[in-house]
Design a protein around this motif. Structure first.
Motif, PDB file in Angstrom:
ATOM      1  N   ASP A 145      12.639  45.302  26.539  1.00  0.00           N
ATOM      2  CA  ASP A 145      11.840  44.084  26.676  1.00  0.00           C
ATOM      3  C   ASP A 145      10.870  44.293  27.839  1.00  0.00           C
ATOM      4  N   ASN A 146      10.346  43.223  28.414  1.00  0.00           N
ATOM      5  CA  ASN A 146       9.383  43.400  29.507  1.00  0.00           C
ATOM      6  C   ASN A 146      10.031  43.782  30.831  1.00  0.00           C
ATOM      7  N   GLY A 147      11.369  43.818  30.864  1.00  0.00           N
ATOM      8  CA  GLY A 147      12.072  44.246  32.072  1.00  0.00           C
ATOM      9  C   GLY A 147      12.011  43.257  33.208  1.00  0.00           C
ATOM     10  N   GLY A 148      11.734  41.988  32.879  1.00  0.00           N
ATOM     11  CA  GLY A 148      11.584  40.986  33.933  1.00  0.00           C
ATOM     12  C   GLY A 148      12.886  40.353  34.386  1.00  0.00           C
ATOM     13  N   GLY A 149      13.968  40.549  33.618  1.00  0.00           N
ATOM     14  CA  GLY A 149      15.251  39.968  34.004  1.00  0.00           C
ATOM     15  C   GLY A 149      15.765  40.556  35.297  1.00  0.00           C
ATOM     16  N   LYS A 150      16.232  39.675  36.207  1.00  0.00           N
ATOM     17  CA  LYS A 150      16.666  40.136  37.526  1.00  0.00           C
ATOM     18  C   LYS A 150      18.181  40.242  37.596  1.00  0.00           C
ATOM     19  N   PHE A 151      18.649  41.313  38.240  1.00  0.00           N
ATOM     20  CA  PHE A 151      20.076  41.567  38.367  1.00  0.00           C
ATOM     21  C   PHE A 151      20.402  41.932  39.808  1.00  0.00           C
ATOM     22  N   SER A 152      21.635  41.676  40.178  1.00  0.00           N
ATOM     23  CA  SER A 152      22.150  42.150  41.457  1.00  0.00           C
ATOM     24  C   SER A 152      23.157  43.242  41.160  1.00  0.00           C
ATOM     25  N   PHE A 153      22.985  44.395  41.767  1.00  0.00           N
ATOM     26  CA  PHE A 153      23.867  45.526  41.517  1.00  0.00           C
ATOM     27  C   PHE A 153      24.791  45.767  42.713  1.00  0.00           C
ATOM     28  N   CYS A 154      25.961  46.337  42.425  1.00  0.00           N
ATOM     29  CA  CYS A 154      26.911  46.684  43.476  1.00  0.00           C
ATOM     30  C   CYS A 154      27.450  48.081  43.194  1.00  0.00           C
ATOM     31  N   TYR A 155      27.639  48.862  44.243  1.00  0.00           N
ATOM     32  CA  TYR A 155      28.270  50.163  44.043  1.00  0.00           C
ATOM     33  C   TYR A 155      29.774  49.960  43.915  1.00  0.00           C
ATOM     34  N   VAL A 156      30.426  50.827  43.172  1.00  0.00           N
ATOM     35  CA  VAL A 156      31.824  50.621  42.809  1.00  0.00           C
ATOM     36  C   VAL A 156      32.748  50.514  44.024  1.00  0.00           C
ATOM     37  N   THR A 157      32.454  51.237  45.099  1.00  0.00           N
ATOM     38  CA  THR A 157      33.321  51.140  46.289  1.00  0.00           C
ATOM     39  C   THR A 157      33.274  49.739  46.886  1.00  0.00           C
ATOM     40  N   ASP A 158      32.078  49.119  46.905  1.00  0.00           N
ATOM     41  CA  ASP A 158      31.954  47.766  47.443  1.00  0.00           C
ATOM     42  C   ASP A 158      32.645  46.760  46.530  1.00  0.00           C
ATOM     43  N   THR A 159      32.490  46.958  45.215  1.00  0.00           N
ATOM     44  CA  THR A 159      33.137  46.056  44.263  1.00  0.00           C
ATOM     45  C   THR A 159      34.652  46.106  44.404  1.00  0.00           C
ATOM     46  N   VAL A 160      35.212  47.305  44.438  1.00  0.00           N
ATOM     47  CA  VAL A 160      36.678  47.442  44.518  1.00  0.00           C
ATOM     48  C   VAL A 160      37.205  46.925  45.848  1.00  0.00           C
ATOM     49  N   SER A 161      36.496  47.197  46.939  1.00  0.00           N
ATOM     50  CA  SER A 161      36.916  46.678  48.254  1.00  0.00           C
ATOM     51  C   SER A 161      36.954  45.151  48.228  1.00  0.00           C
ATOM     52  N   ALA A 162      35.936  44.540  47.607  1.00  0.00           N
ATOM     53  CA  ALA A 162      35.899  43.080  47.510  1.00  0.00           C
ATOM     54  C   ALA A 162      37.029  42.553  46.632  1.00  0.00           C
ATOM     55  N   LEU A 163      37.329  43.242  45.532  1.00  0.00           N
ATOM     56  CA  LEU A 163      38.410  42.813  44.639  1.00  0.00           C
ATOM     57  C   LEU A 163      39.752  42.805  45.364  1.00  0.00           C
ATOM     58  N   ILE A 164      40.025  43.841  46.120  1.00  0.00           N
ATOM     59  CA  ILE A 164      41.291  43.907  46.852  1.00  0.00           C
ATOM     60  C   ILE A 164      41.352  42.805  47.904  1.00  0.00           C
ATOM     61  N   ASP A 165      40.219  42.537  48.542  1.00  0.00           N
ATOM     62  CA  ASP A 165      40.170  41.470  49.547  1.00  0.00           C
ATOM     63  C   ASP A 165      40.428  40.104  48.910  1.00  0.00           C
ATOM     64  N   ILE A 166      39.840  39.860  47.724  1.00  0.00           N
ATOM     65  CA  ILE A 166      40.070  38.596  47.028  1.00  0.00           C
ATOM     66  C   ILE A 166      41.531  38.480  46.590  1.00  0.00           C
ATOM     67  N   LEU A 167      42.090  39.570  46.061  1.00  0.00           N
ATOM     68  CA  LEU A 167      43.506  39.583  45.656  1.00  0.00           C
ATOM     69  C   LEU A 167      44.408  39.163  46.803  1.00  0.00           C
ATOM     70  N   LEU A 168      44.136  39.677  47.996  1.00  0.00           N
ATOM     71  CA  LEU A 168      45.027  39.467  49.132  1.00  0.00           C
ATOM     72  C   LEU A 168      44.704  38.220  49.942  1.00  0.00           C
ATOM     73  N   ASN A 169      43.433  37.869  50.013  1.00  0.00           N
ATOM     74  CA  ASN A 169      43.030  36.806  50.941  1.00  0.00           C
ATOM     75  C   ASN A 169      42.290  35.642  50.289  1.00  0.00           C
ATOM     76  N   GLY A 170      42.010  35.733  48.983  1.00  0.00           N
ATOM     77  CA  GLY A 170      41.292  34.657  48.302  1.00  0.00           C
ATOM     78  C   GLY A 170      42.140  33.410  48.141  1.00  0.00           C
ATOM     79  N   LYS A 171      41.476  32.297  47.846  1.00  0.00           N
ATOM     80  CA  LYS A 171      42.160  31.019  47.652  1.00  0.00           C
ATOM     81  C   LYS A 171      42.503  30.838  46.179  1.00  0.00           C
ATOM     82  N   SER A 172      43.691  30.378  45.905  1.00  0.00           N
ATOM     83  CA  SER A 172      44.153  30.208  44.535  1.00  0.00           C
ATOM     84  C   SER A 172      43.263  29.215  43.781  1.00  0.00           C
TER      85      SER A 172
END
Length: 304
Positions: free
Chosen positions: A244-271
């Motif tokens: 398409d025209n490529g106008g759609g905007k996305f936010s990207f994350c590298y896998v190390t940042d994603t996994v670090s955030a997932l573990i943090d949410i697992l341990l410290n996130g609110k139910s």
């Protein structure tokens, strides 16, 4: 035989894993605990498992890791001699047809990819696996009296958002047409999130939801996701084609940042809470992403 994480990964991937495992504050909370990761085949699950095992190698966390694989051969192909470790249990099965396994203190459901190729958005099998599989995992977590459960959902639950804002917050859910087959994936993710909140409220379980943005890491040559196809084209020395025209905007994350955030949410996130995982410094349109892929390969003289 070398059964260490370092001895079974390439140096590049091991450096990624080490950056995740070096967060000792979070990993200390997993000391002498058992963690169930619902599927070992995806990129995120692979990094989570390797990071947990690497924490055992370097910090003696004594974390026991359980996962499901379609076959022993598949697991050995992906993890090599790591499958011989006593702290890594590979059970044969899938979340949709959940086998009898030992209990776990922490449960991570990441069977559903954070994003899918366009042709898979309407795939009823994927939608069914997400909902029925997560229901089985929630029952397993309830019977295990797990300390924390994490649903790895997707940014695709937002649908079409017309808020006028540059960024999407966790409360900015947009439009999804329930009668459109292409909404099947996103709708099933929404259903899984609702199921998570129901278990949290009815049974007092500690259930969290994560919504990762597109996660960059290793890309298979057969990867059909929109942004991944641009990288594959560059690897094949082919012109980078936008559908398409490529106008759609996305936010990207590298896998190390994603996994670090997932573990943090697992341990410290609110139910019962949902958390976006994104990088404010990596918000680009698909056309800009294509140009970045081109500029990263100047020797190939690629066209966009």
């Amino acid at each position: 035989m070398d059964c260490t994480v370092k001895g079974n990964l390439s140096s590049e991937i091991f450096e990624d894993i080490k950056r995740i495992a070096d967060n000792r504050i979070n990993f200390q909370q997993l000391k002498n605990k058992t963690v169930f990761v619902s599927d070992c085949h995806g990129l995120i699950a692979y990094y989570i498992i390797c990071a947990l095992l690497d924490g055992n190698d370097f910090f003696e966390n004594n974390t026991r890791v359980i996962t499901l694989a379609k076959s022993r051969e598949d697991a050995e192909k992906q993890f090599g001699s790591l499958t011989l470790r006593k702290d890594f249990v590979v059970e044969i099965g899938e979340s949709k047809n959940f086998p009898e396994i030992e209990r776990a203190d922490f449960v991570i459901y990441c069977n559903c990819p954070c994003e899918v190729a366009e042709e898979d958005c309407s795939n009823p099998e994927i939608a069914d696996t997400i909902i029925s599989g997560f229901a089985n995992v929630l029952e397993y977590a309830k019977e295990s009296n797990a300390e924390s459960v994490l649903l790895v959902s997707s940014y695709m639950v937002y649908g079409e958002v017309f808020s006028g804002k540059n960024n999407i917050s966790e409360n900015d859910l947009g439009y999804l047409d329930p009668t459109d087959a292409d909404s099947a994936y996103a709708q099933s993710m929404r259903s899984a999130e609702t199921l998570a909140v129901c278990y949290a409220e009815k049974f007092g379980m500690n259930v969290k939801i994560a919504r990762p943005c597109p996660t960059l890491g290793g890309v298979r040559m057969s990867d059909e996701r929109k942004w991944a196809k641009l990288i594959v084209s560059a690897a094949k020395n082919q012109s980078i084609m936008l559908t398409d025209n490529g106008g759609g905007k996305f936010s990207f994350c590298y896998v190390t940042d994603t996994v670090s955030a997932l573990i943090d949410i697992l341990l410290n996130g609110k139910s019962g809470e949902a958390y976006n995982i994104s990088n404010d410094n990596a918000n680009v349109t698909m056309r800009e992403f294509a140009q970045l892929v081109k500029s990263a390969n100047p020797e190939k003289n690629l066209s966009v």
